[in-house]
Enzyme design. Structure first.
Site, PDB file in Angstrom:
ATOM      1  N   ASP A  72       0.816  -1.215   0.000  1.00  0.00           N
ATOM      2  CA  ASP A  72       0.000   0.000   0.000  1.00  0.00           C
ATOM      3  C   ASP A  72       0.856   1.274   0.000  1.00  0.00           C
ATOM      4  O   ASP A  72       1.985   1.288   0.512  1.00  0.00           O
ATOM      5  CB  ASP A  72      -0.878   0.046   1.251  1.00  0.00           C
ATOM      6  N   HIS A 126       3.543  -2.301   3.318  1.00  0.00           N
ATOM      7  CA  HIS A 126       3.705  -0.958   2.754  1.00  0.00           C
ATOM      8  C   HIS A 126       5.127  -0.829   2.217  1.00  0.00           C
ATOM      9  O   HIS A 126       6.084  -1.146   2.933  1.00  0.00           O
ATOM     10  CB  HIS A 126       3.477   0.116   3.819  1.00  0.00           C
TER      11      HIS A 126
END
Length: 262
Positions: free
Chosen positions: A71, A216
């Site tokens: 992400d 992430h």
């Protein structure tokens, strides 16, 4: 004498007329050329930036698959992550952030597409979509859709709501934009804890077939943990894939939220 002058004058006049005729010929030729229809210009070749490769083939009806997702990128660590994934022959799904990711690192978005990764939508500036107006939800998602299409030639079909915050309004707007909502079953909380070994242990402790791993690529501890995560998943008989590969041969339904593959 008078006859000689008349003869000379006649000769001179003839010479002038001949010269004028000769001088006018090229102009006439140019006029005809200008009147002729111009040849059609060659069609432009496809831009290299629009390349979008297929991921490494995996049949998750036979293999024990788990989706590997990242992400909020791309960011300063993404290029190294792409090097690792390429060396490991793994494709992932990237839920891209518009303002701080796609707009700043367009070359990495192109590279992700060119290397077979799946590109998805994570909003333009990461607001909680449940706390903004319908118009703002639409704007947040549409901006990213448009920018990814401009860079790669394709429009995403998946999105992840920031912080996982979704409701019926978000679902309906996603449906209208052709986006399925993809949540997760595993999080390493790498946004808070940046120790690569801890990130790896958390992922491997919870990863199961048909699950979705959330990481992430914008925090310092995540990318160093990825080689160990991939190796650990494989040691457990799990194959890391993209979200669409995990769901294949079916596709996630527009608007619906998924925590894992059915």
């Amino acid at each position: 004498m008078r006859r000689l002058l008349q003869t000379a004058t006649a000769i001179a006049a003839a010479a002038v007329l001949s010269a004028c005729a000769t001088a006018q010929h090229p102009a006439t030729t140019e006029a005809k050329a200008a009147a002729a229809p111009a040849a059609a210009p060659p069609k432009p070749k496809p831009s290299p930036s629009l390349s979008w490769s297929k991921p490494h083939p995996v049949d998750c009806r036979k293999a024990r698959c788990v989706a590997l997702t990242f992400d909020a990128g791309p960011g300063s660590y993404t290029a190294r992550l792409l090097d690792i994934l390429k060396a490991k022959r793994v494709n992932a799904t990237f839920f891209l952030l518009g303002q701080k990711g796609v707009a700043r690192y367009p070359q990495l978005v192109r590279r992700q597409a060119a290397e077979g990764h799946e590109l998805a939508n994570h909003s333009w500036s990461h607001p909680r979509l449940t706390e903004v107006s319908n118009a703002e939800i639409h704007r947040q998602l549409t901006l990213v859709q448009q920018r990814i299409k401009q860079l790669t030639g394709r429009t995403p079909s998946l999105m992840r709501p920031p912080q996982g915050s979704t409701d019926q309004r978000v679902a309906e707007i996603c449906r209208s934009l052709g986006l399925a909502q993809i949540l997760w079953t595993v999080t390493a909380k790498d946004y808070r804890d940046h120790d690569p070994d801890l990130i790896k242990r958390r992922v491997l402790a919870s990863a199961e077939r048909n699950g979705i791993i959330l990481l992430h690529d914008v925090y310092p501890g995540t990318v160093p943990a990825v080689p160990g995560i991939i190796d650990g998943l494989r040691e457990r008989g799990l194959t890391p894939v993209t979200v669409s590969q995990l769901f294949a041969p079916t596709k996630p339904q527009k608007g619906r939220a998924y925590w894992n593959a059915p």
